[in-house]
Design an enzyme around this catalytic site. Sequence first.
Site, PDB file in Angstrom:
ATOM      1  N   LYS A 116      12.414   9.017  -0.535  1.00 46.74           N
ATOM      2  CA  LYS A 116      12.252  10.544  -0.036  1.00 46.74           C
ATOM      3  C   LYS A 116      13.173  11.724  -0.736  1.00 46.74           C
ATOM      4  CE  LYS A 116      10.691  10.204   4.961  1.00 46.74           C
ATOM      5  NZ  LYS A 116      10.730   8.644   5.171  1.00 46.74           N
ATOM      6  N   GLU A 126       0.819  -1.293   0.068  1.00 47.64           N
ATOM      7  CA  GLU A 126       0.023   0.003  -0.140  1.00 47.64           C
ATOM      8  C   GLU A 126       0.918   1.222   0.079  1.00 47.64           C
ATOM      9  OE1 GLU A 126      -2.230  -3.060   2.712  1.00 47.64           O
ATOM     10  OE2 GLU A 126      -0.179  -2.665   2.175  1.00 47.64           O
ATOM     11  N   LYS A 167      -2.303   4.565   8.092  1.00 45.60           N
ATOM     12  CA  LYS A 167      -1.931   5.583   7.076  1.00 45.60           C
ATOM     13  C   LYS A 167      -2.863   5.816   6.017  1.00 45.60           C
ATOM     14  CE  LYS A 167       3.126   4.417   6.923  1.00 45.60           C
ATOM     15  NZ  LYS A 167       4.443   4.053   6.400  1.00 45.60           N
TER      16      LYS A 167
END
Length: 537
Positions: A470, A129, A337
């Site tokens: 990131k 996910e 989340k």
Amino acid sequence: MRGKSLPNAGFKACPCFSFVPTNTRFMLRELPGDLEGLSTMWTADEIARLCYEHYGSRLPKQGKPEPNREWTLLAAVVKVQPTADQACDRSDGPVQVTKEVVSMGTGTKCIGQSKMRKSGDILNDSHAEVIARRSFQRYLLHQLHLAAALKEDSIFLPGSQRGLWKLRPDLLFVFFSSHTPCGDASIIPMLEFEDQPCCPVSRDWASNPSVETSDNLEAPEDKRKCEDPESPVTKKMRLEPRTPGGTAHRQSFGSQERGPNPPNVSSSNLTAEGLASVTGMTPSGAQVVDVYRTGAKCVPGEAGDSGQPGAAYHRVGLLRVKPGRGDRTRSMSCSDKLARWNILGCQGALLMHFLEEPIYLSAVVIGKCPYSQEAMQRALIRRCQNVSALPEGFGVQEVKIQQSDLLFEQSRRAVQTRKADSPGRLVPCGAAISWSAVPEQPLDVTANGFPQGTTKKGIGRLQARSRISKVELFRSFQKLLSSISEDKWPDSLRAQKLATYQEYKEAASTYQQAWSALRKQAFGSWIRNPPDYHQFK
């Protein structure tokens, strides 16, 4: 695109959410702008089939499970919009739609906190996910590049404020997952007429739940084993019983056979302030005797699970963290989340600089697996439905939740069925695959948070970065910013000189205000990484 926001009603006053029957076509009439009153039609099986076909045809063999030995989980984001010849049709009747997978992820792993890096070049969480959502952010970045270059095929249109963009009004996004999200959504009641499929709980674990184990309570080598009653240690559920009145309710346990479903267990009757144990009786009088177990552990600061045998084992509605193998993780459960994305959007803080409104999911579709509609509603929506005082554009979304009848071919259950009596242990696949609908290098295969094949000596080099890490998503954001003349930047990026990843995130003021409100009102124990993990440039 925003779905319908929930009213700020009290938790106890919330009515039970009725289920959407499997394979029912969605008639989405709650769409904003030009689509008000227009019916968009698709089914859960159509979404699942599209994702399974995409997995088979577009993803490489590299990173997929080893046949008859490994299994994995799959997630994706699907773009849905009217066909070109009907996009301008303003009739109230249903229209034909096109469905396109725009991001996909596989994976079952996450790293321990000791392996986290301050350079932002490792994937902390590689559950399917999360991989699908980060791949979706990569797709959104590409679409913003197209919009900034004034390309007509972008999903974005100019907004009303300088430098901001908005989603085309005829688009919506559906999130698909082959399995219920780990954490709160996987705590599913079992009724007295059913065999009890939960893994046995050791005395040591029951007396000391803080003892570190793997992702489950039983076998450290098998990811999500107790979350997944398709495991060999579990027993098959019986699906035939009806309520005394003869009405079949929704609670699916993934059986191949179809027939009347057992009575539903309303989570509104099973929770007190969202924190009660799953105990008691259903409205039909059926006794709740046990629950499916999740390996996700309660975060520090939350009232913990009782650890008692039977239905009182878990408390529901709690924030949970994904477990590690001896090394604790800082990754929140996928249930948590998804609940966060349902308020803050899927775009994250960085992309919010360029958007008038968050990018919300209109629906969530789950593949064939153990499933409870009430647990999904509780985990994704009802825990946060009282959050208020959010900035303009943000809100708790009334996301549609539905289950497909189609089983993922490389799920634990499917592989176990094919494997039958073959020798050898069934294990989760160690790799994760990311795919984005972008023209350059859409695929990314990782293991242990780095591109597959990365050596210890190679860590720290540019080639050792996942494209959805990131630092790489930040680099793509900076490239987008540099492609736009400064006089066309949004105000949030013009007000101050920014340099680090942390500074750019904090400067997205409306997003940070919404995130602060969510933490204060619902998710106060959310585990946040220290700021020094976000100081890279």
